[in-house]
Design an enzyme around this catalytic site. Structure first.
Site, PDB file in Angstrom:
ATOM      1  N   SER A  68       0.860  -1.302   0.062  1.00 28.76           N
ATOM      2  CA  SER A  68       0.048   0.098  -0.046  1.00 28.76           C
ATOM      3  C   SER A  68       0.713   1.323  -0.092  1.00 28.76           C
ATOM      4  O   SER A  68       0.212   2.246  -0.614  1.00 28.76           O
ATOM      5  CB  SER A  68      -0.987   0.129   1.350  1.00 28.76           C
ATOM      6  OG  SER A  68      -0.300  -0.203   2.304  1.00 28.76           O
TER       7      SER A  68
ATOM      8  N   ASP B 201      -3.838   6.176  10.843  1.00 32.60           N
ATOM      9  CA  ASP B 201      -4.141   4.704  10.895  1.00 32.60           C
ATOM     10  C   ASP B 201      -2.739   3.849  11.500  1.00 32.60           C
ATOM     11  O   ASP B 201      -2.449   2.883  11.532  1.00 32.60           O
ATOM     12  CB  ASP B 201      -4.571   3.954   9.464  1.00 32.60           C
ATOM     13  CG  ASP B 201      -3.747   4.360   8.381  1.00 32.60           C
ATOM     14  OD1 ASP B 201      -2.295   4.977   8.756  1.00 32.60           O
ATOM     15  OD2 ASP B 201      -3.890   4.228   7.142  1.00 32.60           O
TER      16      ASP B 201
ATOM     17  N   HIS C 120       0.010   4.122   7.220  1.00 32.61           N
ATOM     18  CA  HIS C 120       0.298   4.843   5.837  1.00 32.61           C
ATOM     19  C   HIS C 120       1.036   6.243   5.912  1.00 32.61           C
ATOM     20  O   HIS C 120       0.577   6.917   6.714  1.00 32.61           O
ATOM     21  CB  HIS C 120      -1.099   4.881   5.080  1.00 32.61           C
ATOM     22  CG  HIS C 120      -1.614   3.478   4.733  1.00 32.61           C
ATOM     23  ND1 HIS C 120      -2.786   3.169   5.333  1.00 32.61           N
ATOM     24  CD2 HIS C 120      -0.887   2.444   4.031  1.00 32.61           C
ATOM     25  CE1 HIS C 120      -2.926   1.808   4.900  1.00 32.61           C
ATOM     26  NE2 HIS C 120      -1.849   1.408   4.069  1.00 32.61           N
TER      27      HIS C 120
END
Ligand SMILES: *[C@@H]1O[C@H](CO)[C@@H](O)[C@H](O)[C@H]1NC(C)=O
Ligand SMILES: *[C@@H]1O[C@H](CO)[C@@H](O)[C@H](O)[C@H]1NC(C)=O
Ligand SMILES: *[C@@H]1O[C@H](CO)[C@@H](O)[C@H](O)[C@H]1NC(C)=O
Ligand SMILES: *[C@@H]1O[C@H](CO)[C@@H](O)[C@H](O)[C@H]1NC(C)=O
Ligand SMILES: *[C@@H]1O[C@H](CO)[C@@H](O)[C@H](O)[C@H]1NC(C)=O
Ligand SMILES: *[C@@H]1O[C@H](CO)[C@@H](O)[C@H](O)[C@H]1NC(C)=O
Length: 270
Positions: A36, A232, A235
């Site tokens: 990601s 989060d 990220h």
């Protein structure tokens, strides 16, 4: 026909350039792969991207992107929107990298080949898997009308930092992935610039040691530890991705100092 001609073609055709256009000639191709944080989640909060594109990530007629349909278009954020399709993509390091490399105007055209998919582990990138096969397929398609793959930019390993077994086997799997890819792309010294994790599971230390300890020629590592994270905790934020992209560019220019343009009179960052 060189880079300048392509710029003119791009300007006259607005955004889209067909890959079947034999005039297309990308000098400098970069593969972007991993999970990601390479696909880009900068500015994504609760599944929604804020749409903010900093100046360092703005489109530039000299930066192209290979779409999922294998055509070249002018690159725009989010770079992985048609590749990492099950997730909301935001800002990754790719555009900041490309714009930083292009601070040397002699560098030519940059062609980005996004391949990253969120939440994938290193086993899912081993030779023969879907992701590996797609990567090789896209890399080969990017060369169809010339150019050279200058480097693989790789940011992955968060998924492998969740268990001690996965973390301990990471180094061997990563090295095998690199060697297999070099063989299959017939580029035995393909430069690889990987990112040491900024975030991950409880065994992140083992994965980071593996990344920082890869002992293969033309593999370098840029450390993302300490860069700001989204709420989060996993990220990189948009400003963090911009900083990472610049670090990747700097690492690339140090590793591979001679641009294909053969103009060695000036080197960005030197
Ligand atoms: C995201 O979701 C969390 C939990 O539902 C909520 O507390 C937070 O305010 C949300 N943030 C934004 C920017 O919407
Ligand atoms: C998206 O999810 C579907 C269903 O789980 C899966 O088959 C597909 O491979 C996923 N695609 C990507 C790009 O992750
Ligand atoms: C990697 O991910 C796949 C698919 O989610 C899963 O089946 C496999 O157990 C994982 N393997 C490792 C070593 O993490
Ligand atoms: C790294 O790659 C460059 C470009 O392909 C090559 O010229 C150089 O010899 C390689 N360096 C090593 C240590 O293999
Ligand atoms: C270097 O680039 C110039 C201008 O593009 C070209 O005319 C020349 O042939 C090149 N020289 C070499 C050795 O490739
Ligand atoms: C090479 O780079 C220098 C410095 O940027 C520039 O002045 C010159 O025009 C360039 N030459 C070619 C052939 O691109």
């Amino acid at each position: 026909m060189g880079s300048l001609s392509l710029v003119l073609i791009l300007l006259s055709h607005a955004c889209a350039v067909s890959a079947s256009d034999s005039r297309l000639h990308n000098d400098n191709i970069f593969i972007l792969a991993g999970q990601s944080n390479m696909a880009g989640r900068g500015g994504v909060i609760n599944g929604t991207w804020d749409g903010i594109v900093p100046s360092e990530c703005q489109p530039n007629p000299s930066i192209l992107r290979l779409t999922a349909g294998l055509t070249w278009v002018e690159a725009r954020e989010p770079l992985h929107a048609d590749i990492d399709t099950n997730k909301t993509c935001g800002i990754g390091p790719g555009m900041a990298f490309a714009n930083a490399v292009l601070r040397d105007p002699a560098f030519g055209i940059v062609g980005l080949v996004p391949c990253a998919v969120g939440a994938t582990n290193i086993s899912e990138w081993s030779r023969g898997t879907y992701l590996y096969t797609q990567l090789v397929r896209r890399a080969k398609a990017s060369l169809q009308h010339g150019g050279k793959i200058r480097a693989l930019l790789w940011y992955q390993g968060e998924s492998d930092s969740k268990s001690p077994e996965y973390a301990k086997s990471y180094k061997g799997k990563l090295e095998k992935f690199i060697l297999d890819l070099r063989t299959d792309l017939r580029s035995p010294m393909l430069p690889v610039i990987q990112v040491a994790l900024a975030s991950g599971g409880p065994f992140i230390k083992i994965v980071r040691e593996a990344q920082l300890g890869v002992d293969l020629p033309n593999v370098t590592c840029v450390d993302a530890m300490g860069l700001p994270l989204e709420p989060d905790g996993i990220h990189l934020t948009t400003p963090a991705q911009v900083r990472l992209g610049k670090r990747l560019a700097s690492a690339f220019l140090q590793t591979v100092p001679t641009p294909i343009s053969n103009n060695t009179s000036k080197r960005w960052g030197a």
